[in-house]
Design an enzyme around this catalytic site. Structure first.
Site, PDB file in Angstrom:
ATOM      1  N   GLU A   1      -8.536  52.862  28.109  1.00  0.00           N
ATOM      2  CA  GLU A   1      -8.504  52.140  29.390  1.00  0.00           C
ATOM      3  C   GLU A   1      -9.465  50.949  29.273  1.00  0.00           C
ATOM      4  O   GLU A   1     -10.296  50.905  28.367  1.00  0.00           O
ATOM      5  CB  GLU A   1      -8.908  53.055  30.548  1.00  0.00           C
ATOM      6  CG  GLU A   1     -10.336  53.531  30.478  1.00  0.00           C
ATOM      7  CD  GLU A   1     -10.660  54.583  31.532  1.00  0.00           C
ATOM      8  OE1 GLU A   1     -10.296  54.374  32.692  1.00  0.00           O
ATOM      9  OE2 GLU A   1     -11.282  55.597  31.172  1.00  0.00           O
TER      10      GLU A   1
ATOM     11  N   LYS B   1     -12.560  48.449  29.558  1.00  0.00           N
ATOM     12  CA  LYS B   1     -13.984  48.569  29.826  1.00  0.00           C
ATOM     13  C   LYS B   1     -14.317  47.580  30.931  1.00  0.00           C
ATOM     14  O   LYS B   1     -14.267  46.364  30.735  1.00  0.00           O
ATOM     15  CB  LYS B   1     -14.811  48.268  28.574  1.00  0.00           C
ATOM     16  CG  LYS B   1     -16.305  48.475  28.803  1.00  0.00           C
ATOM     17  CD  LYS B   1     -17.068  48.466  27.493  1.00  0.00           C
ATOM     18  CE  LYS B   1     -18.475  49.023  27.620  1.00  0.00           C
ATOM     19  NZ  LYS B   1     -19.309  48.370  28.621  1.00  0.00           N
TER      20      LYS B   1
ATOM     21  N   ASP C   1     -16.329  45.442  33.641  1.00  0.00           N
ATOM     22  CA  ASP C   1     -17.631  44.792  33.619  1.00  0.00           C
ATOM     23  C   ASP C   1     -18.264  44.905  35.000  1.00  0.00           C
ATOM     24  O   ASP C   1     -18.248  43.968  35.785  1.00  0.00           O
ATOM     25  CB  ASP C   1     -17.444  43.324  33.210  1.00  0.00           C
ATOM     26  CG  ASP C   1     -18.724  42.760  32.632  1.00  0.00           C
ATOM     27  OD1 ASP C   1     -19.704  43.521  32.506  1.00  0.00           O
ATOM     28  OD2 ASP C   1     -18.734  41.571  32.303  1.00  0.00           O
TER      29      ASP C   1
ATOM     30  N   TYR D   1     -13.084  52.084  39.895  1.00  0.00           N
ATOM     31  CA  TYR D   1     -12.175  52.914  39.113  1.00  0.00           C
ATOM     32  C   TYR D   1     -13.014  54.040  38.532  1.00  0.00           C
ATOM     33  O   TYR D   1     -14.084  53.795  37.965  1.00  0.00           O
ATOM     34  CB  TYR D   1     -11.506  52.135  37.977  1.00  0.00           C
ATOM     35  CG  TYR D   1     -10.343  51.290  38.431  1.00  0.00           C
ATOM     36  CD1 TYR D   1      -9.318  51.852  39.188  1.00  0.00           C
ATOM     37  CD2 TYR D   1     -10.269  49.938  38.106  1.00  0.00           C
ATOM     38  CE1 TYR D   1      -8.244  51.078  39.619  1.00  0.00           C
ATOM     39  CE2 TYR D   1      -9.200  49.163  38.531  1.00  0.00           C
ATOM     40  CZ  TYR D   1      -8.194  49.737  39.288  1.00  0.00           C
ATOM     41  OH  TYR D   1      -7.147  48.980  39.710  1.00  0.00           O
TER      42      TYR D   1
ATOM     43  N   LYS E   1     -15.109  46.073  21.800  1.00  0.00           N
ATOM     44  CA  LYS E   1     -15.357  44.907  22.658  1.00  0.00           C
ATOM     45  C   LYS E   1     -14.434  43.737  22.311  1.00  0.00           C
ATOM     46  O   LYS E   1     -14.054  43.551  21.163  1.00  0.00           O
ATOM     47  CB  LYS E   1     -16.814  44.443  22.508  1.00  0.00           C
ATOM     48  CG  LYS E   1     -17.843  45.519  22.850  1.00  0.00           C
ATOM     49  CD  LYS E   1     -17.892  45.840  24.327  1.00  0.00           C
ATOM     50  CE  LYS E   1     -18.816  44.950  25.118  1.00  0.00           C
ATOM     51  NZ  LYS E   1     -20.221  45.078  24.804  1.00  0.00           N
TER      52      LYS E   1
ATOM     53  N   CYS F   1     -13.826   3.190  39.012  1.00  0.00           N
ATOM     54  CA  CYS F   1     -13.000   3.957  38.083  1.00  0.00           C
ATOM     55  C   CYS F   1     -13.241   3.469  36.647  1.00  0.00           C
ATOM     56  O   CYS F   1     -13.144   2.268  36.380  1.00  0.00           O
ATOM     57  CB  CYS F   1     -11.536   3.787  38.453  1.00  0.00           C
ATOM     58  SG  CYS F   1     -10.390   4.422  37.225  1.00  0.00           S
TER      59      CYS F   1
ATOM     60  N   CYS G   1      -9.975   1.456  35.520  1.00  0.00           N
ATOM     61  CA  CYS G   1      -9.439   0.222  36.103  1.00  0.00           C
ATOM     62  C   CYS G   1     -10.417  -0.487  37.027  1.00  0.00           C
ATOM     63  O   CYS G   1     -10.064  -1.489  37.632  1.00  0.00           O
ATOM     64  CB  CYS G   1      -8.133   0.515  36.839  1.00  0.00           C
ATOM     65  SG  CYS G   1      -8.358   1.356  38.414  1.00  0.00           S
TER      66      CYS G   1
ATOM     67  N   CYS H   1      -9.807   7.766  42.028  1.00  0.00           N
ATOM     68  CA  CYS H   1      -9.651   6.339  41.859  1.00  0.00           C
ATOM     69  C   CYS H   1      -8.639   5.875  42.894  1.00  0.00           C
ATOM     70  O   CYS H   1      -7.612   6.506  43.090  1.00  0.00           O
ATOM     71  CB  CYS H   1      -9.130   6.055  40.447  1.00  0.00           C
ATOM     72  SG  CYS H   1      -8.420   4.404  40.305  1.00  0.00           S
TER      73      CYS H   1
ATOM     74  N   CYS I   1      -3.931   1.455  38.130  1.00  0.00           N
ATOM     75  CA  CYS I   1      -4.803   2.162  37.185  1.00  0.00           C
ATOM     76  C   CYS I   1      -4.008   2.673  35.982  1.00  0.00           C
ATOM     77  O   CYS I   1      -3.019   3.374  36.154  1.00  0.00           O
ATOM     78  CB  CYS I   1      -5.468   3.327  37.904  1.00  0.00           C
ATOM     79  SG  CYS I   1      -6.535   4.303  36.839  1.00  0.00           S
TER      80      CYS I   1
END
Ligand code: IVH
Length: 672
Positions: free
Chosen positions: A116, A118, A120, A226, A317, A411, A414, A429, A435
């Site tokens: 199953e 692991k 965290d 769980y 892991k 920007c 442009c 922008c 542009c």
């Protein structure tokens, strides 16, 4: 006396009913009643308990909202130590584990394992006596943990008493408490809105929540569990195998991982690992590997423990997704829609097997929230195929003169103004039509069917024209020659001629289409139409201020700001003028007052699954003068109902409101 007994029975039956629905909702993921009906039951019970406090029990579902704050947690000595797990980091290390297991058990056949994810999160011990949850404790150092019962009671996926029968008199269940990603994101979003910092990751958030002395705070945190094992078992028995025992836990109402599988031999274990690694990012909770356990409980006992970890289990892991490196520069990338994204240039580093030298910083809010600066040493993270991101700075390594990062005013592509509207995370922008970064997108949009409708000018052609520098703005389209078109890939002379004809034809358009084709942010078809009808000319729209723009029915402050910003850019004005000089024109519009729109005074409600986004249909109706409301009342003229319409449809039918499916709506609109 009679009265009290009667109330006691009522409270008890309410409690049973609520717990039943809790289980349907949280554990089985299959609710039977609506949230509102559930709340109603809970409120009834709360009222009863408030009036007769002697009715209150510790396992009452009302207690899930959180009891009184504590001064400190008391200590809990674990009756059976809570162990940790050995790790394997590759296939070889897992194969070594399997070999050791077979050698100790003197097995020549394949070992039966259960596997199953692991999770965290944080390990928790739940003690049930006669089926009643009496204590929840953290792992602590494995021998002594903290009593967090009050907080545990607020977690909806933890049953306050076990269901069914046959459970041991005393049963200690072990599992992992975690915060689902969706809940974590919502929590952090809210924290940010309130100017708070938020949590670095779901694990920290879960840990912080469980360690709250005030259970009301814990109650407001979206925690889940769980269960993956058990400790003390007295006065009863579990199964012969770990798997069977887990199925029993599930029968008693405890939540076990839906990913739990029985596997034989290492090749099946390897497949499971690969499959889960692929799905990792799609799960709604963080995992960092797979836990494998020898399934047979007798075999487990035979294998026993070494120091702090069992010999019968291992955590294989996943490769680390986070690494440390240094920021060497910051760039701002302009996306196809003009959004500016800050990107950190990094000293290259391997993350989960891939070399990373750039990472996104998302937007300025993120930079500020995480307080990331030039020259910082940072943690970068990559998950699956998503773009690597900077998670946080390592403050201890920050140079004293590290400069703050700020958004450029112009920007980088442009030199048009960069606009960031209040309340919006993204800066953009405003040089839309001009542009270079937005060029292809702007021209594709310009040519599209609902805009200028230039038949035959598809996306691939636009790509070619821009890549070959034949056009820079939409206006350049009208100066292309037959030869230039014919010189493009996969373009026969006939189609080149057709394209020229289509361009010629498109010169005569309508003001709504023209306005829409400019690609002003937030100005969709419907808004363009409303603006055109209201102002009658491009000049009038260009000159309108915030206030006047907002007199148009579906134009709010944000849309208005986008319109103003667009027309403030000299480059955009040049392109509009060039288009008109190239012969783009439209018939004059007779200005319609709002009260002359065809659906003025009509009220609509939308419900169910519709083929187009609701917002689009809403906009369309509003542009025709209609009001679009959220709920059905006597004042509603039409309910537009898509698939799976629910309570709104029922209400409309009850009130005799006319119901339209999408086809009928289309027909209605066609007659206007
Ligand atoms: S079994 C004796 N199963 O990992 C074996 N642990 O590194 C006890 N963990 O403290 C653990 N998911 O908090 C097991 N499916 C899972 C797990 C799991 C997460 C955590 C657990 C433990 C830590 C050990």
């Amino acid at each position: 006396m009679m009265l009290s007994a009667e109330y006691r029975a009522t409270a008890e039956s309410l409690r049973k009913e609520i717990e039943y629905h809790n289980r349907r909702y949280y554990t089985l993921d299959d609710p039977e009643i609506t949230d509102a009906a559930y709340d109603q039951l809970l409120r009834e019970l709360q009222a009863l308990e408030a009036q007769y406090p002697e009715l209150l029990t510790t396992d009452s579902p009302t207690q899930r909202v959180g009891a009184e704050p504590l001064d400190a947690f008391s200590e809990v000595v674990h009756p059976v130590p809570m162990l940790s797990l050995d790790n394997a980091f590759d296939q070889q290390e897992f194969a070594d584990f399997d070999r050791r297991v077979r050698e100790r058990l003197e097995l020549t056949d394949e070992v039966h394992y259960i596997a199953e994810p692991k999770l965290d999160g944080l390990a928790i011990s739940l003690l049930y006596e006669d089926g009643l949850l009496v204590r929840g404790a953290t792992r602590g150092d494995g021998k002594v943990g903290e009593d967090v019962t009050q907080n545990i009671r607020t977690i909806p996926t933890i049953p306050l008493h076990l269901t069914g029968s046959g459970y041991p008199k005393r049963l200690e269940v072990r599992g992992e408490i975690f915060m689902p990603k969706a809940g974590f994101n919502r929590l952090n979003e809210r924290a940010r809105q309130q100017g708070e910092k938020g949590f670095a990751n779901p694990r920290n958030a879960a840990a912080g929540s469980l360690r709250q002395l005030n259970p009301k705070i814990a109650a407001a945190r979206p925690l889940a569990i769980y269960c993956y094992g058990f400790g003390l078992v007295e006065g009863g028995q579990l199964g012969k195998s770990h798997y069977e025992s887990m199925q029993l836990l599930a029968q008693w109402g405890l939540r076990i991982s839906p990913e739990l599988k029985q596997l034989s031999g290492i090749s099946a274990c390897h497949d499971y690992y690969q499959q889960l690694a692929k799905r990792r990012d799609g799960l709604d909770y963080d995992i960092d590997g797979v836990v494998y356990k020898v399934d047979d409980l007798q075999q487990q006992q035979h294998l026993g423990f070494v120091s702090r970890a069992p010999r019968w289990a291992i955590a294989w892991k996943f490769p680390a997704q986070e690494e440390t490196t240094r920021i060497v520069g910051i760039d701002f990338q302009v996306g196809r829609t003009g959004a500016l994204t800050p990107v950190a240039r990094l000293e290259p580093v391997q993350v989960a097997g891939v070399m990373v030298s750039n990472a996104t910083l998302h937007n300025m809010d993120e930079i500020q929230r995480k307080d990331i600066r030039f020259d910082d040493t940072v943690i970068v993270r990559r998950a699956g195929d998503v773009i690597p991101e900077v998670v946080r700075s390592v403050l201890s390594k920050r140079p004293a003169d590290a400069k703050k990062i700020s958004m450029p005013a112009l920007c980088p592509e442009c030199q048009s103004e960069v606009i960031r509207l209040e309340g919006e995370a993204v800066a953009r922008c405003s040089g839309g039509l001009f542009c270079p970064a937005q060029r292809k997108e702007a021209i594709k949009h310009f040519a599209s069917r609902k805009a200028m409708d230039i038949e035959g000018l598809g996306n691939k052609l636009v790509d070619q024209l821009v890549d070959k520098s034949l056009i820079h703005t939409p206006a350049d389209l009208f100066n292309l020659s037959l030869d230039q078109f014919a010189g493009l890939e996969r373009m026969a002379e006939k189609s080149a001629q057709n394209l020229l004809d289509a361009l010629e034809k498109s010169r005569l358009t309508t003001l709504p289409r023209f306005l829409f084709s400019l690609g002003i942010r937030e100005v969709g078809e419907a808004t363009a139409r409303s603006l055109a009808l209201h102002f009658g000319s491009i000049e009038a729209i260009r000159e309108a201020d915030q206030e006047r723009l907002q007199t148009v029915s579906d134009v709010g402050p944000i849309v208005a700001e986008h319109i103003i910003a667009f027309f403030r850019q000299p480059h955009n004005l040049e392109v509009v003028k060039a288009l008109q000089n190239a012969g783009v024109h439209w018939p004059a519009i007779e200005q319609a007052a709002a009260d002359q729109l065809p659906l003025t005074d009509k009220s609509f409600v939308l419900t169910g699954t519709l083929s187009r986004p609701r917002s689009v249909i809403k906009e369309q109706l509003q542009s025709l003068g209609a009001k679009v409301a959220g709920s059905v009342s006597k004042k509603t003229d039409y309910l537009v109902a898509g698939a799976d319409a629910g309570s709104k449809l029922a209400k409309a039918e009850k009130l005799g409101v006319e119901v339209l499916d999408e086809e009928k709506l289309e027909r209605l609109l066609a007659t206007l």
